[in-house]
Design a protein around this motif. Structure first.
Motif, PDB file in Angstrom:
ATOM      1  N   GLU A  79       6.125 -12.432  11.296  1.00  0.00           N
ATOM      2  CA  GLU A  79       5.964 -12.818  12.693  1.00  0.00           C
ATOM      3  C   GLU A  79       5.754 -11.605  13.597  1.00  0.00           C
ATOM      4  OE1 GLU A  79       9.548 -14.306  14.253  1.00  0.00           O
ATOM      5  OE2 GLU A  79      10.751 -12.759  13.299  1.00  0.00           O
ATOM      6  N   LEU A  80       6.148 -10.426  13.124  1.00  0.00           N
ATOM      7  CA  LEU A  80       6.018  -9.252  13.975  1.00  0.00           C
ATOM      8  C   LEU A  80       4.570  -8.973  14.319  1.00  0.00           C
ATOM      9  CD1 LEU A  80       8.733  -7.556  12.075  1.00  0.00           C
ATOM     10  CD2 LEU A  80       8.595  -7.312  14.541  1.00  0.00           C
ATOM     11  N   LYS A 105       0.846  -1.195   0.000  1.00  0.00           N
ATOM     12  CA  LYS A 105       0.000   0.000   0.000  1.00  0.00           C
ATOM     13  C   LYS A 105       0.886   1.251   0.000  1.00  0.00           C
ATOM     14  CE  LYS A 105      -2.821  -2.816   3.042  1.00  0.00           C
ATOM     15  NZ  LYS A 105      -3.920  -3.393   2.302  1.00  0.00           N
ATOM     16  N   TRP A 141      -6.936   1.884   8.365  1.00  0.00           N
ATOM     17  CA  TRP A 141      -7.284   0.618   9.026  1.00  0.00           C
ATOM     18  C   TRP A 141      -7.650   0.888  10.470  1.00  0.00           C
ATOM     19  CZ3 TRP A 141      -7.052  -4.586   7.093  1.00  0.00           C
ATOM     20  CH2 TRP A 141      -6.850  -4.639   5.710  1.00  0.00           C
ATOM     21  N   THR A 183      -2.494 -11.257   2.623  1.00  0.00           N
ATOM     22  CA  THR A 183      -1.637 -10.197   2.087  1.00  0.00           C
ATOM     23  C   THR A 183      -2.383  -8.882   1.893  1.00  0.00           C
ATOM     24  OG1 THR A 183      -2.006 -11.203  -0.070  1.00  0.00           O
ATOM     25  CG2 THR A 183       0.127 -11.615   0.971  1.00  0.00           C
ATOM     26  N   GLN A 184      -3.647  -8.819   2.352  1.00  0.00           N
ATOM     27  CA  GLN A 184      -4.315  -7.503   2.385  1.00  0.00           C
ATOM     28  C   GLN A 184      -4.055  -6.803   3.709  1.00  0.00           C
ATOM     29  OE1 GLN A 184      -8.138  -9.155   1.370  1.00  0.00           O
ATOM     30  NE2 GLN A 184      -8.250  -7.987  -0.516  1.00  0.00           N
ATOM     31  N   HIS A 185      -3.629  -7.566   4.720  1.00  0.00           N
ATOM     32  CA  HIS A 185      -3.313  -6.964   6.019  1.00  0.00           C
ATOM     33  C   HIS A 185      -2.147  -5.992   5.827  1.00  0.00           C
ATOM     34  CE1 HIS A 185      -2.145  -6.439  10.142  1.00  0.00           C
ATOM     35  NE2 HIS A 185      -3.121  -7.220  10.569  1.00  0.00           N
ATOM     36  N   PRO A 186      -2.276  -4.771   6.339  1.00  0.00           N
ATOM     37  CA  PRO A 186      -1.208  -3.792   6.054  1.00  0.00           C
ATOM     38  C   PRO A 186       0.153  -4.184   6.633  1.00  0.00           C
ATOM     39  CG  PRO A 186      -2.875  -2.860   7.518  1.00  0.00           C
ATOM     40  CD  PRO A 186      -3.395  -4.190   7.081  1.00  0.00           C
ATOM     41  N   HIS A 187       0.183  -5.086   7.607  1.00  0.00           N
ATOM     42  CA  HIS A 187       1.490  -5.475   8.161  1.00  0.00           C
ATOM     43  C   HIS A 187       1.927  -6.854   7.711  1.00  0.00           C
ATOM     44  CE1 HIS A 187      -0.066  -2.909  11.730  1.00  0.00           C
ATOM     45  NE2 HIS A 187       0.304  -2.159  10.738  1.00  0.00           N
ATOM     46  N   TRP A 188       1.301  -7.371   6.665  1.00  0.00           N
ATOM     47  CA  TRP A 188       1.606  -8.774   6.342  1.00  0.00           C
ATOM     48  C   TRP A 188       3.082  -8.987   6.055  1.00  0.00           C
ATOM     49  CZ3 TRP A 188       3.874 -10.667   1.973  1.00  0.00           C
ATOM     50  CH2 TRP A 188       3.951  -9.790   0.872  1.00  0.00           C
ATOM     51  N   SER A 189       3.735  -7.960   5.499  1.00  0.00           N
ATOM     52  CA  SER A 189       5.149  -8.149   5.144  1.00  0.00           C
ATOM     53  C   SER A 189       6.032  -8.142   6.388  1.00  0.00           C
ATOM     54  CB  SER A 189       5.590  -7.056   4.167  1.00  0.00           C
ATOM     55  OG  SER A 189       5.610  -5.809   4.830  1.00  0.00           O
ATOM     56  N   ARG A 190       5.433  -7.828   7.546  1.00  0.00           N
ATOM     57  CA  ARG A 190       6.223  -7.884   8.780  1.00  0.00           C
ATOM     58  C   ARG A 190       6.143  -9.270   9.425  1.00  0.00           C
ATOM     59  NH1 ARG A 190       7.899  -3.071  10.233  1.00  0.00           N
ATOM     60  NH2 ARG A 190       8.160  -3.619  12.416  1.00  0.00           N
ATOM     61  N   PRO A 205     -10.202  -2.122   6.941  1.00  0.00           N
ATOM     62  CA  PRO A 205     -10.066  -0.731   6.492  1.00  0.00           C
ATOM     63  C   PRO A 205     -11.421  -0.027   6.415  1.00  0.00           C
ATOM     64  CG  PRO A 205      -9.945  -2.202   4.598  1.00  0.00           C
ATOM     65  CD  PRO A 205     -10.183  -3.072   5.812  1.00  0.00           C
ATOM     66  N   TYR A 240      -9.574  -6.465  12.364  1.00  0.00           N
ATOM     67  CA  TYR A 240      -8.841  -5.315  11.805  1.00  0.00           C
ATOM     68  C   TYR A 240      -9.285  -5.152  10.356  1.00  0.00           C
ATOM     69  CZ  TYR A 240      -4.557  -2.393  11.409  1.00  0.00           C
ATOM     70  OH  TYR A 240      -3.649  -1.365  11.270  1.00  0.00           O
ATOM     71  N   CYS A 250       1.683  -7.137  17.640  1.00  0.00           N
ATOM     72  CA  CYS A 250       0.886  -5.963  17.303  1.00  0.00           C
ATOM     73  C   CYS A 250      -0.408  -5.867  18.112  1.00  0.00           C
ATOM     74  CB  CYS A 250       0.562  -5.930  15.821  1.00  0.00           C
ATOM     75  SG  CYS A 250       1.964  -5.384  14.866  1.00  0.00           S
ATOM     76  N   LYS A 282      12.420  -4.066   9.984  1.00  0.00           N
ATOM     77  CA  LYS A 282      11.561  -5.071  10.562  1.00  0.00           C
ATOM     78  C   LYS A 282      11.925  -5.484  11.995  1.00  0.00           C
ATOM     79  CE  LYS A 282       8.953  -5.657   6.825  1.00  0.00           C
ATOM     80  NZ  LYS A 282       9.506  -4.640   5.943  1.00  0.00           N
TER      81      LYS A 282
END
Lengths: 960, 295
Positions: free
Chosen positions: B255-256, A640, B150, B246-253, B172, B170, B260, A789
């Motif tokens: 395990e982090l 995004k 979100w 992969t629509q979750h804004p933090h998906w690329s994080r 948007p 969670y 959250c 990260k």
């Protein structure tokens, strides 16, 4: 017929949000005597209903039962201590009023017919304000002169626009006996924007025909030959001197931008530079088309309407490419004057940059959001040379069937116009956009502003996609610049066409045949349909209340024949219309400016400078803008525009997943750096290409599937030194495309972006090249974002840092330009891009961010505060060039082709072996402590700031 | 088990129909997108469906007020079949603009009695009297502008069949007119007492707050409403925009996400954990399961 007037107010206790924002704008203008603003919606309804029904209308339709109340008739000004001033804003006659159309339909749902509905806005300003203050508020905040009228006080509303029907009167414009001066005078008088050579070519054509032209014929030629439509400057032959060395181009565009595409000859390029948008392969079944347009002049006059129709127009490009695409994403890039300018420093006839920016953003927001297309990528650039000529670039990406990328109109196909009706709006848009603006244009060219209605376009899109699926038409194109003239003229260029102009559905009576033909009224498309498919296609349109009308047919005699009520008003040869424009030869001149590097004293630390750059307009967070765009609609977002642990970090590029059933994605980015152009437009253009490509690579785009788009926005190119800078940039486009093997697939130019002030001085924009880029992401699950990260991960920089602060933001905050413009090494830059792309595909990288405006220090700060984790960096690991010993150079140099990557320690070996032979080094690690620290070679911290301070500096500028 | 059939309404300006359809299909429904003109032509068209969704968008440009023109059209042409649909025990979901439509047509919260006595035999008239006496509406955001962001949602009721009680989700939001207001405090109290409040905006720890936790200034942080039956749900946030991880804004994080503030299991697909269903899917899954069980 009775005239009903309804006024709808907010009920007491419910906040009047609109009134409140107007009050805020009034305060911003420096008027403090207004204490409060009340706003109301006004509906003027001409109908035969009684009081009872009027009451129902107020209660059931016009006013909300909870938070609003209605008043039938004209409400008196509120009694009280404060003086009340009433201002009403009405649309000018002929301006599209979508709310009125909806109200008419809703009343018919209630079982009642109405004759006419108009809407207006009413404002009650409370406080002691002078007549001149009232006028200032009306003109600067409440209304736009181009489209709206203000009624101050309790006067009657403007009369209902009942226009007289048009009676045919064919106008001929004799020119066979005119001399050169008279020809030029005729062109000027009729706003044709044709020069003497072009007028002479036309004269010769009519001499051969043995008759005089009609007005509609001249108008057709003028808009077909306009700079906007044929790009005569970019296609002209150019004799150029570059620092004294002579270079010749037979056709500038063909020997630079086009040439690279042709030479690269990629098999995944399906249709380039020929249709309304460039088309490349997506997967086995689908293709992507991408187009970026400018809508600068209209946005200067009417920021809201101009930007809205800018996005509306560019959406119709993919819709009109091949057999039509489904739009899946929008991009928006704007250039404005700096928003803190004093009112008295704004030239006459120019809107304040803050008003321009707010209007442009709202226009794109309202149109793009209503269309249901996510706006996923963009940029905003500020420079005072954009004060009078703001630039509005709107882009759209569409997805289409791979076997439907080409049109096939045939003779005897019916010509059908679909969508909105034709009105007087947007007349002369194509020719107008080819000239310069002066302080008087606001009045002279107000008719060139088009008014959009996104819902009309959305309805049209819905039915056209159905008609395309059913294979019911043979060709499609949009009515953009030049209106029907351009759409029918282009589609029938190889065939011939006959059109009966009285059949074109009109918004209101009174248009003459020429106005019908050249109007640029929005939301219209033209399709070619076989007669046997007419019934089936009309049913699809009728079923969803979309108007479609047969207005003529394609023929096989290569003639353009226009009639009105059976009388011929034009008879032109398609060949002359499309190929008759004289070829130009132009002179261009480039001399490298004599510039020097400034002498800025070195400091012990650079905390203040970093914060200052983070707060500068070009670098600061654009969250205020981005949040107003729907970037999630269609459910296709993967990366995004805002990212990171608090969803507020600046993504390098967007990734979307356009198909529900596939994990393949598209990465979309842009690059632009006008300041470098002040040093050398060649390096500016290459920096733009490198930046756009870096952005794609950072999110996981493939390095071997990059397609580029160019948008040249320049000043007056009849001046050799201006054309010289353009030719320099065009040469760089060739070199960059070849080096990265990234072909250009589409482009557009907007020249003459100069403004003549009332004192005769001229403001020209800086040479501005926008590079838009897209690539394929093979598996969206492997995309990467820029936010750091996890603590203990390692940070590497790939790419060399050089002594290249020329045109940098570091020099800008010192008020200097410098000389050492960032260059691109055409051998290493593509290699670095490839390796990073491979490393991401191999899953070795967890975050990736490029160094651009503000250099290394800004990039590290952004990664840290986006990720909510600290970074400990050490400049000892920085791979750097000669002459790069100064700390400020290392921190803020804007050298190209640099990527910062975050690696988990266990992946170090794999990553290092991938980067073999590339300039790369470890510059630090991610930490728990929420601090960015950068140590110099001697171990001393030259930056040490906590994340909150950094982020606040970055966010406060546009915290509007 | 009979195939669950869902209808996604289309009309001028509705623009979330495709992804809404996809979300329902993921949940196992057979879905048709139908233009409102077709239903007005054939009022029996609704009968074969068990779930009806009013998707997001800008129906008729949101002219006059968001959702108003479509609501007016529904009252005057579809009151009868829609009432029957609800009375038959079927499900209605309104998302964003669809929620605005349901409120402005008097279908939600559905408590205004007004003239709506058994004696009023005409459903259209009953609906009109409902909207005239409506005590709840949705109006402009306090910020005065459209916003896409979100937000966390905490469920407030156990009776709404779409909602998994206790699961904070969670999603948007993307709207300019999403602020829920009531006529007065009494109507607010009644909303709560009658369990109409479906979701509230909260922060990641489940606590209510000011802007931007409550993104539009809704009274009592209300984000969604349900009717007395629990079979009609309307909400401003978009569940159909969070149906894949992969629509979750933090998906690329990866395990982090665990840190959250999400109380329940992390979704750590990429880190080798069993991925938890994307939050928005629960709404559609629950609807389909309910129909499978009850029809």
């Amino acid at each position: 017929m009775r005239q009903w007037r309804f006024e709808v107010f907010n009920r007491e206790g419910f906040s009047d949000v609109h009134g409140g924002s107007v009050l805020e704008d009034i305060r911003e203008l420096g008027i403090s005597s207004v204490e409060a603003v009340q706003s109301a919606k006004v509906f003027l309804i001409e109908a035969e209903f009684d009081e009872d029904f009027a009451g129902r209308l107020g209660k059931e339709l016009l006013a909300d039962p909870v938070c609003e109340e209605y008043y039938i008739g004209r409400s008196a000004a509120p009694a009280g201590l404060a003086k009340a001033t009433l201002i009403e804003v009405h649309l000018k006659s002929g301006v599209t009023d979508p709310v009125a159309e909806s109200v008419t339909a809703a009343i018919s749902d209630m079982g009642m017919a109405v004759n006419n509905v108009r809407t207006a806005r009413k404002y009650i300003l409370l406080g002691d304000i002078s007549q001149s203050q009232t006028e200032t508020i009306a003109r600067k905040i409440l209304a736009n002169d181009c489209t709206e009228d203000c009624v101050i006080g309790n006067e009657a509303e403007p009369p209902s626009p009942h226009l007289k029907p048009y009676e045919l009167k064919i106008v001929r414009l004799p020119l066979r006996n005119l001399n050169e001066d008279e020809l030029t005078a005729l062109s000027k008088e009729k706003d044709l924007f044709l020069n003497a050579v072009e007028m002479q070519a036309i004269q010769k054509y009519y001499a051969e025909l043995g008759r005089e032209p009609t007005d509609i014929e001249l108008e057709s030629i003028a808009q077909t030959w306009s700079e906007h439509c044929v790009h005569k400057t970019l296609k002209s032959s150019v004799d150029m001197s570059i620092d004294g060395e002579q270079v010749h181009f037979d056709n500038l565009l063909k020997e630079t931008v086009f040439k690279a595409t042709k030479q690269l000859n990629k098999n995944w390029c399906i249709s380039v530079f020929s249709d309304n948008a460039g088309v490349v392969e997506f997967d086995e079944d689908s293709a992507i088309c991408f187009k970026v347009e400018t809508h600068n002049r209209p946005s200067a006059l009417d920021p809201y309407g101009g930007a809205a129709t800018g996005i509306g127009g560019v959406i119709r490009d993919p819709m009109g490419t091949g057999m039509g695409a489904r739009p899946v994403a929008n991009t928006d890039i704007f250039c404005f004057g700096e928003p803190d300018k004093k009112l008295e420093d704004i030239p006459k006839g120019v809107l304040h940059p803050r008003r321009v920016m707010k209007g442009v953003v709202s226009g794109v927001r309202d149109y793009g959001n209503r269309m249901g297309i996510p706006t996923v990528n963009g940029a905003i650039y500020f420079d005072d040379r954009y004060l009078a000529n703001p630039l509005v670039f709107c882009g759209n990406i569409g997805l289409m069937d791979k076997d439907k990328c080409f049109k096939n109109p045939q003779s005897s196909n019916l010509i059908i116009v679909v969508g909105g009706r034709t009105g007087r709006d947007g007349i002369h848009g194509a020719t107008f956009s080819s000239g310069q603006i002066t302080h008087e244009y606001e009045t002279i060219f107000s008719h060139a502003v088009q008014i959009g209605n996104a819902i009309t376009e959305k309805k049209m899109l819905d039915v056209l996609l159905q008609a395309n699926d059913a294979n019911l038409y043979e060709a499609i194109t949009d009515c953009g610049a030049g209106g029907l003239s351009s759409a029918v003229g282009e589609m029938g260029a190889e065939l011939g066409a006959e059109v009966d102009l009285e059949k074109v559905p009109l918004k209101y009576a009174g248009l003459n045949y020429t106005e019908i033909w050249i109007s640029e009224a929005q939301e219209r498309m033209v399709i070619a349909v076989r007669p046997e498919n007419l019934k089936a296609i009309k049913k699809i349109f009728d079923d969803e209340n979309v108007e479609s009308t047969v207005i003529g047919k394609f023929t096989d005699d290569k003639k353009l024949i226009l009639r009105y009520n059976g009388q011929e008003v034009a008879n032109l040869d398609m060949d002359f219309l499309h190929n008759g424009v004289p070829k130009y030869s132009r002179k261009a001149h480039w001399k490298s400016p004599e510039l020097a590097e400034p002498n800025i004293p070195e400091k012990d630390d650079y905390n203040d400078q970093l914060l200052q750059i983070l707060s500068s307009y070009n670098v600061a967070s654009k969250e205020w803008v981005i949040r107003q765009y729907d970037h999630e609609v269609q459910g296709n977002s993967v990366v995004k525009p805002l990212t990171g642990v608090n969803n507020d970090g600046p993504s390098d590029a967007a990734v979307i997943k356009p198909k529900f059933n596939s994990d393949k994605g598209i990465a979309i980015s842009c690059g632009m750096n006008p300041l470098y152009g002040d040093i050398d437009p060649y390096w500016m253009a290459l920096a733009g290409i490198d930046e756009a490509i870096r952005n794609l690579i950072c999110v996981g785009g493939r390095a071997d599937r990059i397609a580029l788009l160019d948008n040249f926005c320049w000043g007056d190119c009849t001046k050799p030194e201006t054309l010289g800078t353009l030719a320099r940039a065009a040469q760089a486009c060739y070199d960059g495309a070849i080096a990265f093997e990234a072909p250009f697939i589409s482009g557009k130019d907007s020249l003459n972006n100069e403004f003549t002030c009332d004192d005769g001085t001229t403001i020209a924009i800086c040479a501005t090249l926008l590079i838009s880029a897209m690539s394929i992401v093979d598996d969206i699950n492997k995309s990467v974002t820029m936010d750091a990260k996890k603590a203990a991960n390692l940070l590497f920089i790939v790419g060399e840092t050089k002594n290249e602060l020329g045109g940098s933001h570091y020099y800008k905050i010192h008020g200097r330009l410098g000389a050492n413009v960032p260059k691109v090494n055409l051998e290493t830059a593509p290699e670095i891009a490839k390796r990073i792309s491979t490393a991401i595909a191999d899953g070795l990288i967890v975050s990736c961010h490029d160094c651009s405006e503000g250099g290394l220090a800004v990039a590290l700060a952004e990664m840290a505060f986006a990720g909510g984790v600290g970074i400990e960096a050490d400049l000892r690991g920085l791979p750097k060039g000669n002459d790069c010993s100064r700390i400020d150079t290392q921190l803020f140099s804007e050298s190209n082709s640099r990527y910062i990557v975050e690696i988990e320690p266990e992946n170090y070996d794999a990553f290092a072996s991938l980067c073999l032979n590339l300039p790369f080094g470890q510059i630090g690690k991610v930490t728990e402590e929420k601090i960015l620290s950068i140590k110099a070679q001697d171990g001393k911290a030259v930056i040490e700031l906590d994340l909150d301070t950094l982020k606040q500096a970055w966010q406060k500028t546009f915290n509007w | 088990m009979a195939q669950v059939k869902a209808i996604v309404l289309r009309a001028a300006g509705i623009n979330c129909d495709m992804e809404t359809r996809y979300a329902l299909e993921l949940a196992g429904a057979e879905v048709q997108s139908v233009h409102i003109n077709r239903i007005i032509e054939d009022k029996a068209a609704l009968e074969k469906f068990q779930i009806m969704v009013f998707p997001g968008g800008f129906s008729y440009g949101d002219d006059v007020a968001a959702g108003k023109i479509l609501a007016n059209q529904i009252i005057h042409h579809l009151s009868e079949p829609l009432q029957k649909f609800i009375d038959d025990g079927k499900l209605v979901l309104g998302i964003c603009n669809g929620f605005q439509v349901l409120v402005k047509a008097g279908i939600l919260p559905g408590d205004s009695k007004g003239l709506a006595t058994e004696a009023t035999e005409n459903t259209e008239k009953r609906q009109l009297s409902k909207i005239s006496n409506q005590s709840v509406t949705i109006t402009c955001n306090d910020s005065g502008k459209f916003e896409d962001r979100w937000i966390y949602l905490a469920p407030q009721t156990k009776k709404c069949v779409f909602i998994e009680p206790g699961r904070q989700i969670y999603l948007p939001i993307a709207h300019g007119e999403g602020k829920i207001v009531t006529k007065d405090t009494a109507s607010m109290e009644k909303l709560k007492a009658d369990e109409h409040v479906a979701f509230k905006y909260v922060n990641e720890n489940g606590e209510e707050g000011g802007y931007p936790v409550n993104p539009n200034g809704s009274v009592d942080s209300i984000a969604g409403l349900t009717d007395t039956t629990g079979r009609v749900l309307g909400l401003m946030p978009h569940p159909e925009r969070h149906v894949r991880l992969t629509q979750h804004p933090h998906w690329s994080r990866h395990e982090l996400l665990r840190t959250c503030g999400r109380a329940s299991a992390p979704h750590g697909g990429a880190m080798g954990h069993e991925p938890r269903t994307a939050d928005g899917r629960t709404i559609f899954d629950n609807a389909v399961k309910y129909i499978q069980k009850n029809f």
